[in-house]
Scaffold this motif. Structure first.
Motif, short mmCIF file in Angstrom:
data_model
loop_
_atom_site.label_atom_id
_atom_site.label_comp_id
_atom_site.label_asym_id
_atom_site.label_seq_id
_atom_site.Cartn_x
_atom_site.Cartn_y
_atom_site.Cartn_z
N VAL A 1 42.63 68.23 4.89
CA VAL A 1 43.60 68.34 5.98
C VAL A 1 44.81 67.45 5.74
CG1 VAL A 1 42.60 66.55 7.46
CG2 VAL A 1 43.83 68.48 8.49
N ARG A 2 44.69 66.44 4.89
CA ARG A 2 45.81 65.53 4.63
C ARG A 2 46.79 66.09 3.60
NH1 ARG A 2 42.41 59.79 4.29
NH2 ARG A 2 41.52 59.94 6.40
N HIS A 3 46.41 67.16 2.92
CA HIS A 3 47.31 67.76 1.94
C HIS A 3 48.37 68.60 2.68
CE1 HIS A 3 45.07 66.57 -1.65
NE2 HIS A 3 43.97 66.85 -0.97
N PRO A 4 49.64 68.42 2.34
CA PRO A 4 50.70 69.12 3.10
C PRO A 4 50.54 70.63 3.14
CG PRO A 4 51.65 67.35 1.81
CD PRO A 4 50.22 67.43 1.41
N ASP A 5 50.10 71.25 2.04
CA ASP A 5 50.00 72.71 2.06
C ASP A 5 48.89 73.18 2.99
OD1 ASP A 5 50.97 75.29 1.03
OD2 ASP A 5 48.92 75.46 0.27
N VAL A 6 47.80 72.42 3.09
CA VAL A 6 46.75 72.76 4.04
C VAL A 6 47.28 72.59 5.46
CG1 VAL A 6 44.45 72.18 4.89
CG2 VAL A 6 44.91 72.22 2.43
N ARG A 7 48.05 71.52 5.67
CA ARG A 7 48.67 71.34 6.99
C ARG A 7 49.59 72.51 7.33
NH1 ARG A 7 48.55 66.09 9.14
NH2 ARG A 7 49.65 67.01 10.89
N ARG A 8 50.33 73.00 6.33
CA ARG A 8 51.20 74.16 6.56
C ARG A 8 50.39 75.35 7.05
NH1 ARG A 8 51.72 78.71 3.98
NH2 ARG A 8 50.42 77.99 2.25
N MET A 9 49.26 75.61 6.39
CA MET A 9 48.43 76.75 6.79
C MET A 9 47.84 76.54 8.17
SD MET A 9 46.54 77.98 3.27
CE MET A 9 45.85 76.39 2.79
N MET A 10 47.34 75.36 8.44
CA MET A 10 46.73 75.09 9.74
C MET A 10 47.75 75.17 10.87
SD MET A 10 43.46 74.69 9.41
CE MET A 10 43.11 73.99 11.02
#
Length: 594
Positions: free
Chosen positions: A338-347
């Motif tokens: 969840v700390r990775h920016p691309d995962v944050r983008r998806m979430m």
């Protein structure tokens, strides 16, 4: 699959504040729909959905349904028991008249309850969804004796309902249906075959009332010659007691990519002389009567899109918080993804689309309540009917499209595990795929929006909505609910919608243009409307909390509005460009080389 927990506070805010339920309840004299009643209903529905329905979701998908030698459908373990609890809890009759055993609450208050059920178990939830639509159609169109015969047990949930429209040769073109209805005394004898009948046969209820489109012997050709008939599985006597088995049976079950626990039946009527049916409404007016049910179903199918998106979001939220992989920016050791920016983008994309879809769906249903039950003059009632009509294809179309995106992102957030069935998101992805197809494909929704809901009234309903959008943008600027840059970005998207509307009105005589741009126009209209609701949520939370820093939900609403403006609204430019391009390249290739 992890448990489902209904976001009751989010739902209550969306219903009461964003969609304007409290004002509607006052205008429509729903005195029983108090804040305490709303909170109690949502709390109890959350328990039922989370504890009784959700645990059956994966097992039902794995087991599926089975058609026995007696042509009865066996549902997965636990389904009948859960349905019994649904009846005993009084959930089937929330929005129906007290005279027939309902609770006489607003339709829009039943909507978050339905969202919980579909998020918990969409395949199971399709049974009450179709039953409620059938009940609506009978309530508004059937003669009083037929209402007295069928509605009490349908409203209680003891009997379920279906709608039987299409046939093997018809698809969405109902003008070509062949099912026949011949008069037989006070009744009719129905003969023919219907396909894709959701919950057309099952063992959860003692009786099933099928609403069947058929033609009388002397009916005109095309859609003008279609009548509607109620055909019960078991024929009731005058007191509602079940009698003999009617001449209607499931021939087979479809093998589908998703919703495995929902029986989709090929139904046969009249193998042994004709199934007894009761006419609903007037001769040759069946399609108009059925659209009472269809419009209800389109809103609730859009709601299913929101529901499955919410479930996908919840599963992903848990997984990305627990999954350790890679070192995120600023960390010194392996991090939760969840700390990775691309995962944050998806979430963030998943959450923004889900919250916006919920606001759109709830707003459409509140408009229905205003139009049907408001203590309004004729002009005001017409205004809300236009609003409900306009929002219906947006709710059905956009909310089911975003479900494709959200469930796909959920699989992506899970990485390789998302492709495995045990995480649960693969099932959601498969289940969601039906949503843009049934109750009128999204291409049909787009044509409905651009034709009946825009060109026919020269954009009146949409212009009324855009006037509200401009007022909200000005309020956001006055209250500083969002910064000026983001308000200007929303106003730009509104200008793009206005430009697209003018192009559509100017080119309305060109059928190729209208058909080619309809889907992009639907998406553009929906995104701008959803963006307006996100902006409105920010304005409301600013008013409720002042600085909005003492309440996490209110603060998050402003953050989600920021994200929607920054990352979802820019899609409007692409949809406008498609409308501007028109039909030239779409129609350029010969159909033989496509």
């Amino acid at each position: 699959m992890s448990e489902y927990r209904a976001p009751t506070r989010e739902m209550e805010f969306t219903l009461r504040s964003l969609a304007g339920f409290d004002e509607m309840a006052k205008a429509c004299n729903y005195e029983d729909a108090s804040p305490d009643v709303i909170a109690a209903i949502l709390e109890e529905a959350a328990k039922f959905a989370g504890n009784e329905i959700a645990p059956l979701n994966r097992s039902g998908d794995e087991t599926g349904v089975r058609l026995g030698e007696d042509r009865c459908v066996q549902t997965p373990d636990g389904f009948k028991e859960a349905y019994r609890q649904y009846i005993e809890g009084g959930w089937a009759g929330l929005q129906f008249d007290a005279e027939q055993g309902g609770q006489a609450l607003p339709f829009s208050l039943a909507i978050p309850v339905q969202e919980m059920i579909h998020a918990a178990n969409m395949a199971w939830g399709l049974c009450p969804l179709l039953s409620q639509g059938a009940t609506e159609a009978l309530s508004e169109n059937a003669a009083e004796p037929l209402k007295q015969l069928l509605l009490p047990k349908m409203i209680s949930g003891e009997w379920t309902g279906t709608m039987n429209l299409t046939e093997p040769q018809s698809g969405s073109d109902l003008a070509t249906i062949r099912t026949q209805a011949r008069p037989d005394g006070e009744h009719y004898r129905i003969s023919g075959q219907k396909i894709f009948i959701t919950w057309g046969e099952h063992d959860m209820a003692e009786n099933i009332v099928h609403l069947v489109l058929a033609r009388l012997p002397d009916a005109p050709a095309g859609v003008k010659g279609i009548s509607l008939f109620a055909v019960p599985k078991f024929i009731p006597d005058a007191s509602g007691n079940l009698g003999e088995r009617n001449d209607c049976y499931a021939l087979s079950l479809e093998h589908k990519m998703g919703i495995h626990a929902s029986p989709t039946c090929v139904m046969s009527y009249g193998e042994n002389g004709g199934a007894l049916g009761y006419m609903v409404g007037q001769e040759n007016q069946g399609l108009a009567c059925m659209f009472t049910m269809m419009n209800n179903a389109r809103l609730t199918v859009g709601l299913q899109g929101v529901a499955v998106s919410e479930r996908a979001l919840q599963l992903s939220r848990i997984y990305v918080a627990e999954r350790i992989q890679g070192t995120a920016p600023g960390d010194c050791e392996p991090s939760p993804i969840v700390r990775h920016p691309d995962v944050r983008r998806m979430m963030m994309t998943m959450r923004a689309l889900t919250e916006a879809g919920r606001g759109l769906a709830y707003s459409g249903c509140v408009a229905v309540d205003y139009a049907k039950h408001g203590q309004l003059d004729a002009e005001q009632r017409a205004y809300y009917q236009r609003r409900a009509d306009l929002l219906t294809p947006l709710v059905k179309g956009w909310c089911t499209e975003i479900a494709q995106e959200v469930t796909s992102l959920a699989v992506q957030c899970h990485g390789g595990m998302g492709f495995m069935e045990e995480t649960g998101v693969a099932q959601l992805y498969r289940d969601a795929r039906i949503l843009p197809i049934y109750e009128g494909t999204n291409g049909i929704q787009a044509l409905d929006l651009i034709g009946r809901k825009t060109i026919r009234d020269r954009g009146l309903a949409l212009k009324e909505l855009m006037a509200e959008m401009r007022a909200t943008a000005e309020e956001a600027r006055t209250t500083a609910a969002l910064d000026g840059r983001r308000i200007e970005a929303f106003e730009q998207s509104l200008q793009q919608l206005e430009e697209a509307l003018q192009l559509v009105l100017d080119s309305s005589a060109n059928e190729h243009f209208v058909g080619s741009v309809a889907f992009s126009f639907l998406m553009l209209t929906s995104i701008v409307t959803a963006g307006w609701l996100m902006l409105r949520a920010a304005v409301l939370t600013k008013a409720e909390s002042g600085s909005a820093d003492e309440d996490e939900l209110l603060l998050n609403k402003r953050v989600m509005a920021h994200f929607f403006v920054d990352h979802i609204l820019p899609r409007c430019a692409n949809h406008l460009a498609s409308v501007q391009a028109g039909e030239d390249s779409i129609m350029a290739l010969s159909e033989t080389v496509l």
